[in-house]
Design an enzyme around this catalytic site. Structure first.
Site, short mmCIF file in Angstrom:
data_model
loop_
_atom_site.label_atom_id
_atom_site.label_comp_id
_atom_site.label_asym_id
_atom_site.label_seq_id
_atom_site.Cartn_x
_atom_site.Cartn_y
_atom_site.Cartn_z
N GLY A 1 44.76 18.58 -72.24
CA GLY A 1 43.33 17.74 -71.73
C GLY A 1 43.16 16.77 -73.03
O GLY A 1 41.98 16.36 -73.23
N TRP B 1 41.59 13.34 -71.55
CA TRP B 1 40.33 13.74 -71.16
C TRP B 1 39.31 13.71 -72.43
O TRP B 1 38.34 12.98 -72.48
CB TRP B 1 40.14 14.89 -70.61
CG TRP B 1 38.83 15.35 -69.78
CD1 TRP B 1 37.72 14.42 -69.58
CD2 TRP B 1 38.36 16.41 -69.08
NE1 TRP B 1 36.89 14.96 -68.74
CE2 TRP B 1 37.19 16.32 -68.60
CE3 TRP B 1 39.01 17.71 -68.87
CZ2 TRP B 1 36.48 17.57 -67.81
CZ3 TRP B 1 38.29 18.83 -68.17
CH2 TRP B 1 37.17 18.50 -67.86
N HIS C 1 48.72 15.61 -82.17
CA HIS C 1 49.38 16.61 -81.72
C HIS C 1 49.73 17.86 -82.78
O HIS C 1 50.37 18.76 -82.26
CB HIS C 1 50.39 16.39 -80.93
CG HIS C 1 49.84 15.72 -79.44
ND1 HIS C 1 49.24 16.33 -78.65
CD2 HIS C 1 50.56 14.65 -78.88
CE1 HIS C 1 49.07 15.45 -77.49
NE2 HIS C 1 49.98 14.65 -77.73
N ARG D 1 44.32 24.79 -73.77
CA ARG D 1 44.42 25.15 -72.31
C ARG D 1 45.24 26.21 -72.04
O ARG D 1 46.24 26.85 -72.91
CB ARG D 1 45.00 24.16 -71.61
CG ARG D 1 45.05 24.06 -70.14
CD ARG D 1 45.55 22.83 -69.47
NE ARG D 1 45.34 22.56 -68.04
CZ ARG D 1 45.81 21.69 -67.38
NH1 ARG D 1 46.68 20.69 -67.76
NH2 ARG D 1 45.65 21.93 -66.11
N SER E 1 52.02 21.64 -66.40
CA SER E 1 51.71 20.27 -66.65
C SER E 1 52.92 19.72 -67.45
O SER E 1 53.27 18.47 -67.08
CB SER E 1 50.25 20.29 -67.52
OG SER E 1 49.96 18.94 -67.71
N GLY F 1 44.82 17.99 -62.62
CA GLY F 1 43.70 18.65 -63.32
C GLY F 1 43.04 20.01 -62.69
O GLY F 1 41.68 19.82 -62.56
P1 A3P Z 1 47.79 18.50 -65.07
O1 A3P Z 1 49.26 18.18 -65.11
O2 A3P Z 1 47.72 20.09 -64.91
O3 A3P Z 1 47.02 17.90 -63.83
P2 A3P Z 1 47.32 15.63 -71.81
O4 A3P Z 1 46.00 14.49 -71.59
O5 A3P Z 1 46.96 16.56 -72.88
O6 A3P Z 1 48.33 14.98 -71.69
O7 A3P Z 1 46.96 16.64 -70.28
C1 A3P Z 1 47.27 16.12 -69.02
C2 A3P Z 1 46.64 17.14 -68.18
O8 A3P Z 1 45.13 16.84 -68.20
C3 A3P Z 1 46.93 16.94 -66.84
O9 A3P Z 1 46.83 18.18 -66.13
C4 A3P Z 1 46.05 15.92 -66.49
O10 A3P Z 1 45.98 15.75 -64.74
C5 A3P Z 1 44.67 16.43 -66.86
N1 A3P Z 1 43.73 15.27 -67.15
C6 A3P Z 1 43.97 13.97 -67.51
N2 A3P Z 1 42.73 13.38 -67.55
C7 A3P Z 1 42.05 14.43 -67.13
C8 A3P Z 1 40.44 14.06 -66.92
N3 A3P Z 1 39.75 12.99 -67.08
N4 A3P Z 1 39.92 15.32 -66.56
C9 A3P Z 1 40.39 16.17 -66.30
N5 A3P Z 1 41.62 16.51 -66.40
C10 A3P Z 1 42.37 15.45 -66.63
#
Ligand code: A3P
Length: 315
Positions: A69, A72, A131, A153, A161, A283
Site C-alpha cells: 500500500g 496509496w 522499504h 498488509r 500483488s 486493490g
Molecule cells: P494489488 O496488486 O493487490 O491490486 P505498493 O503501492 O506498495 O506497490 O502496493 C501496490 C498495491 O496497492 C496494489 O495492490 C495496488 O493495486 C494497490 N494500490 C495502489 N494504489 C492504491 C490506492 N490508491 N488505493 C488502494 N490500493 C492501491
C-alpha cells in the site's frame, strides 16, 4: 590519491561482493545483508542512508514492505501535508505526477529516471519513504521526534500483488513465474527487501513501544474505513481534518480508480524504471483467494503463525 568517500565506497563494494547471494525469479541477483535480501545497488544506498542521513524533527518518513500500500500512503500523506483541500480537482499534485515521484523512496532514488530533489540536501520538513526495515534506519530518525507512518498488509495479498508486479516487469510477454515457487521464496524470505515478515514486524514492535512516534496502519482497515483511517493519519501528522467534506475529498483524490485513470499514470511515464500504471491493479482485500491453492494458503498461514506468534500482529 583517493578521497575517503571513494575508499569507503570501495570497501563497501568489497563487503557487498562477499555477501551471500541468491537469484530472484531467475533474473535478479540479490544479496543478504543484516538479515534481509536486496539487489546490491540498494545495499550501497541503504549504507549511505544509514550513515549520513540527517533527519530533522519535523521530517516524516513513510515505511512499508513492497506491495503493501506504499503508493496509496504516499498519495494520502502528500494530500494531507502539502495541499490545500480546496485546490481544483484537475490541479492537485497527483495530476502532475505519480505519488512514487512526489514522495521518493530514499534508497531507490538512484534508479529514478527523472531528476529528483536530493533528500540529503533539501531543507525540512521532508516527506520521504523507505522499504528498509526499522533496524536499518539512521540514528537521526530513530532518536529525533521525526514521525514514521508504516503501512502493512495481509501476507497472502502482499504475495499475490508482488507476483503480479514482478510478472509485469520481468515477464511481460512470457508465462507468469510459477506461483508455487513465488510462494516458497516469499515464505523463505528470499526476495527484494525480504523477509516480508521480519520487515513488517520490525515496525509493528517499535510502534507498540512508541505509538507517538510510529503510526502503524493496515491496508485492510484503510479499505474498510478510509475516512476513519485518513482522519487518524491526519491527526497523527499534526494536520487534523475536521471537516467531513475535506476528508471525503482526500479519500477520493487518492482512490485507486482516480489515480489509475489520471493521464499521468496512463501515458507510459516511468519512474524507477517501472511504468507509472503498474502501481495500480485491483486493490482488493482477499484477492489471494483467486490465485492460491490450499497448499499455498497453508504454507503462508503456517509461516505467518510462526513469525508473528506472540507479537499481537494479526491480519
Ligand atoms: P494489488 O496488486 O493487490 O491490486 P505498493 O503501492 O506498495 O506497490 O502496493 C501496490 C498495491 O496497492 C496494489 O495492490 C495496488 O493495486 C494497490 N494500490 C495502489 N494504489 C492504491 C490506492 N490508491 N488505493 C488502494 N490500493 C492501491
Amino acid at each position: 590519491i583517493m578521497d575517503s568517500s571513494q575508499s569507503s565506497s570501495d570497501e563497501n563494494d568489497a563487503l557487498i561482493n562477499d555477501l551471500p547471494s541468491a537469484m530472484f525469479w531467475d533474473v535478479m541477483q540479490i544479496k543478504k545483508w543484516q538479515g534481509f535480501w536486496f539487489e546490491p545497488g540498494l545495499i550501497k544506498c541503504a549504507m549511505k542512508f544509514n550513515s549520513s542521513f540527517d533527519a530533522k524533527h519535523d521530517d516524516v518518513l513513510l515505511a512499508s514492505s513492497p506491495k503493501t500500500g506504499t503508493t496509496w500512503l504516499k498519495a494520502l500523506c502528500l494530500c494531507i501535508l502539502h495541499q490545500n483541500h480546496n485546490i481544483p480537482e484537475n490541479e492537485d499534485l497527483l495530476t502532475k505526477d505519480n505519488p512514487q515521484y512526489h514522495v521518493q523512496t530514499i534508497e531507490s532514488s538512484i534508479y529514478s529516471t527523472k531528476p529528483t530533489p536530493d533528500l540529503y540536501g533539501t531543507s525540512s520538513p521532508k516527506l520521504f519513504h523507505t522499504h528498509l526495515p526499522f533496524s536499518f534506519l539512521p540514528d537521526s530518525i530513530k532518536n529525533t521526534s521525526c514521525k514514521i507512518v508504516c503501512v502493512a498488509r495481509n501476507p497472502k495479498d502482499t504475495l499475490v500483488s508482488l507476483w503480479h508486479f514482478f510478472n509485469s516487469i520481468f515477464r511481460a510477454n512470457q508465462e507468469p513465474y510459477p506461483l508455487e515457487k513465488a510462494v516458497e521464496e516469499f515464505c523463505r524470505g528470499v526476495h527484494q527487501y525480504g523477509p516480508y515478515f521480519e520487515n513488517v514486524l520490525s515496525y509493528w514492535l517499535e510502534s507498540r513501544k512508541r505509538p507517538e512516534k510510529i503510526l502503524f496502519l493496515k491496508y485492510e482497515e484503510m479499505i474498510k474505513d478510509p475516512k476513519g483511517e485518513v482522519k487518524k493519519l491526519a491527526l497523527f501528522l499534526g494536520k487534523p481534518i475536521e471537516n467531513e467534506e475535506d476528508l471525503e475529498k482526500v479519500v477520493w483524490r487518492c482512490s485507486l480508480d482516480r489515480l489509475r485513470n489520471l493521464e499521468v499514470n496512463k501515458n507510459g511515464s516511468v519512474i524507477y524504471g517501472v511504468p507509472n500504471g503498474s502501481y495500480f491493479r485491483k486493490g482488493m482485500v482477499g484477492d489471494w483467494k483467486n490465485y492460491l491453492n490450499s497448499e499455498m494458503e497453508d504454507r503462508i498461514n503456517q509461516t505467518t503463525l510462526i513469525k508473528f506468534q506472540g507479537s499481537g500482529l494479526e491480519f
